[in-house]
Design a protein around this motif. Structure first.
Motif, mmCIF file in Angstrom:
data_model
loop_
_atom_site.group_PDB
_atom_site.id
_atom_site.type_symbol
_atom_site.label_atom_id
_atom_site.label_comp_id
_atom_site.label_asym_id
_atom_site.label_seq_id
_atom_site.Cartn_x
_atom_site.Cartn_y
_atom_site.Cartn_z
ATOM 1 N N VAL A 57 -1.215 0.909 -8.818
ATOM 2 C CA VAL A 57 -2.108 0.229 -7.877
ATOM 3 C C VAL A 57 -2.411 -1.188 -8.363
ATOM 4 O O VAL A 57 -2.452 -2.129 -7.585
ATOM 5 C CB VAL A 57 -3.413 1.043 -7.720
ATOM 6 N N LEU B 1 0.833 -1.201 0.000
ATOM 7 C CA LEU B 1 0.000 0.000 0.000
ATOM 8 C C LEU B 1 0.865 1.248 0.000
ATOM 9 O O LEU B 1 0.572 2.233 -0.671
ATOM 10 C CB LEU B 1 -0.920 0.015 1.223
ATOM 11 N N SER B 2 1.984 1.180 0.753
ATOM 12 C CA SER B 2 2.854 2.341 0.824
ATOM 13 C C SER B 2 3.531 2.592 -0.518
ATOM 14 O O SER B 2 3.653 3.729 -0.964
ATOM 15 C CB SER B 2 3.889 2.133 1.925
ATOM 16 N N PHE C 21 1.496 7.583 0.519
ATOM 17 C CA PHE C 21 0.467 8.531 0.078
ATOM 18 C C PHE C 21 0.966 9.966 0.226
ATOM 19 O O PHE C 21 0.926 10.761 -0.720
ATOM 20 C CB PHE C 21 -0.810 8.328 0.880
ATOM 21 N N ILE D 212 -1.188 4.638 -1.099
ATOM 22 C CA ILE D 212 -2.570 4.649 -0.620
ATOM 23 C C ILE D 212 -2.549 4.957 0.872
ATOM 24 O O ILE D 212 -1.759 4.387 1.609
ATOM 25 C CB ILE D 212 -3.227 3.273 -0.881
ATOM 26 N N SER E 271 0.439 6.382 -11.113
ATOM 27 C CA SER E 271 0.129 5.794 -9.804
ATOM 28 C C SER E 271 -1.069 4.870 -9.894
ATOM 29 O O SER E 271 -1.110 3.832 -9.229
ATOM 30 C CB SER E 271 -0.176 6.876 -8.786
#
Lengths: 456, 106
Positions: free
Chosen positions: A406, A365-366, A376, A370, A402
């Protein structure tokens, strides 16, 4: 300055430990030395002194980047001992890593072209050897050769660029060069333009920006995973810091020569890195392409050229390095037990090892950017800095990149929750420690980004 | 110091070293034998050395010549590492042709 001496000192100690047989003491001494280097870095904060006839300038920018590199190297030293089981060459590898770190610190604090060149070479020559440190593996050999060839090719460009800039301005000192450029006091503008473009190409090679990125996936994939973890964090940090220092401190008055070109390079790097990563089935290679894409975001900070850029870049580098070292630790553990780096080896991870799955989730996620992770805010600050300089097209491309990113980061997350692959993961305390530290940092910076942004 | 530049102007040195540099770049791009590629990289570095020495003499400034010493020392270290890598490859594949180095996925 003391940081540099301490790091080189423990490097030399590492060499002696091979001769005098105190290898058992090596790792504790390395940790103490790195801690001492970190302390000297913190003590020098706000002093802003230059050394050796202005060859080196230790300012807050260089101290912040040196501190990041030292901290990441400490994390690296926690995960590395399991890898170099071959006792005969252990201290050599540690020494080379320390010398590479010395080169990295030099690259973030140079104030003279000679120091830039020496820093890059100290770092690169150590990394050429480390990339090939798995001597029996043909993939490692190939990685070392490609890295060496591309590295020395880029060095040739860098030197030719430096020589032409010397010819145009009559100096190697970046302060003097900056003054002469802003006064317009030049011997030849053609040589200057060629020199700036050649140094830009060379630095783009070093940070692996498109279209000079083609060596990076092969080298990252072929090199031993531990070394890849070091290359994609510390080496990238050093290269980006040097790139920023050179172009922002020296060539600010010549923006018409390099600004548009660097903007195109940055956009191309983001697109090429993210789009190619989608097609990878090997996680190590996917992380290599993701690190190319991240280099593109870091270049955005250089093109923004405003007061927000240094702290945005610092935040990005910290967030990226922390999540990158966590994901390489996970990859190392998974590939140690399943024997390969493919995405299939992540199957079933969520069921048999929830802790590892959560850590993978945080680091992916990093990397994808997000919330509530550090990635983020890293992207947010970079985009804000770019918008202040009215570069909407570049920001739009970066956002698009980006979004593509994802997709492939989530592929790893989804793979963890699939069935299959019942093999147990070898899960030693060392790896756990690194992952907990990196995970906490990634979340803490995502929740309270103000810890870092006020620094520069 | 300027006397030599009256018989041979500075531009000639710049053109000569640019040509040498380009020959080196083309060699790296098109030759397939690793040893010859190394020699071409050395040619690139030596073109830089020539250019630096010419500028250094032209400006009457020693800094350029000192830089040349640094380049020579670093180039020696770099080639030592490069040849070691090449020896390692030769042990594993029995060849120094770079076409053999395509095991990593493209």
């Amino acid at each position: 300055m003391n940081t540099l001496l301490v790091l080189a000192g423990i490097g030399v100690f590492g060499l002696f430990s091979e001769i005098f047989r105190f290898k058992k003491a090596l790792l504790p001494v390395v940790f103490l030395g790195l801690a001492a280097a970190l302390v000297t870095t913190v003590c020098d904060w706000n002093t802003n002194v230059s050394y050796f006839n202005n060859m080196m300038k230790v300012d807050n920018f260089s101290l912040a980047f040196s501190a990041v590199m030292i901290c990441i190297t400490m994390l690296w030293f926690i995960i590395s001992p399991g890898f170099f089981t071959d006792e005969t060459s252990k201290s050599d590898h540690f020494t080379l890593i320390l010398f590479a770190l010395t080169g990295g610190v030099l690259m973030s604090s140079f104030n003279n072209m000679v120091m830039l060149f020496l820093g890059i070479e100290i770092l690169s020559i150590s990394m050429y050897i480390l990339a090939g440190s798995n001597k029996k593996s043909l993939a490692s050999n190939e990685a070392a050769f490609k890295y060496f060839l591309m590295g020395s090719f880029a060095t040739g460009f860098l030197l030719f660029g430096i020589a032409l800039i010397y010819g145009a301005t009559g100096s190697f000192d970046i302060d003097v060069i900056a003054t002469r450029l802003s006064e317009g006091n030049l011997n030849s503008s053609v040589m200057l333009f060629a020199g700036i473009l050649l140094t830009m190409i060379a630095m783009a090679f070093k940070v692996s920006a498109a279209p000079f990125h083609f060596w990076a996936p092969d080298v990252y994939q072929g090199a031993p995973t531990v070394i890849t973890a070091f290359m994609s964090t510390v080496v990238k940090t050093a290269a980006v810091a040097a790139f920023f220092r050179l172009f922002i401190h020296t060539f600010t008055s010549m923006t018409e020569v390099w600004h548009t070109a660097l903007m195109i390079i940055s956009a191309a790097t983001i697109l090429v890195g993210n789009i190619t990563a989608v097609y990878q089935t090997n996680v190590k290679r996917m992380l290599a392409y993701s690190s190319i894409a991240h280099a593109g975001y870091m270049l955005m900070a250089i093109v923004s050229m405003n007061s927000a850029a240094p702290s945005a870049l610092l935040f990005y580098v910290i967030a990226y390095s922390v999540s990158s070292i966590a994901s390489f630790t996970i990859l190392l553990m998974v590939s140690n037990s399943t024997g390969n780096d493919s995405i299939e080896s992540f199957y079933g991870l969520g069921k048999k090892n929830p802790f590892l799955a959560i850590m993978t989730l945080i680091s992916m996620l990093s990397l994808a950017g997000i919330p509530p992770t550090a990635g983020f805010f890293a992207k947010y600050y970079i985009f804000i800095a770019a918008m202040e300089n009215h570069m909407m097209p570049l920001v739009l491309i970066a956002v698009l990149g980006s979004l593509i990113g994802v997709y492939y980061y989530f592929r790893v997350i989804i793979a963890m929750f699939r069935d299959g692959n019942e093999k147990e993961i070898d899960f030693s305390g060392r790896y756990k420690l690194v992952m907990i530290i990196a995970g906490i940092l990634a979340l803490a910076l995502g929740v309270a980004p103000g810890i870092v942004t006020g620094l520069l | 110091m300027g006397s030599i530049f009256q018989t041979i102007p500075l531009n000639n040195y710049v053109i000569l070293s640019t040509l040498l540099f380009c020959i080196g770049v083309l060699g790296v791009l098109f030759r397939r034998n690793a040893i010859i590629i190394f020699m071409c990289v050395e040619l690139m570095l030596n073109a830089v050395n020539l250019l630096l020495v010419a500028f250094s003499t032209y400006f009457g400034d020693a800094a350029g010549q000192v830089f040349v010493f640094f380049i020579m020392a670093v180039a020696a270290a770099e080639v030592a590492v490069g040849l070691a890598i090449l020896t390692m490859i030769f042990r594993n594949t029995g060849s120094v042709d770079i076409n053999f180095l395509n095991k990593l996925k493209h």
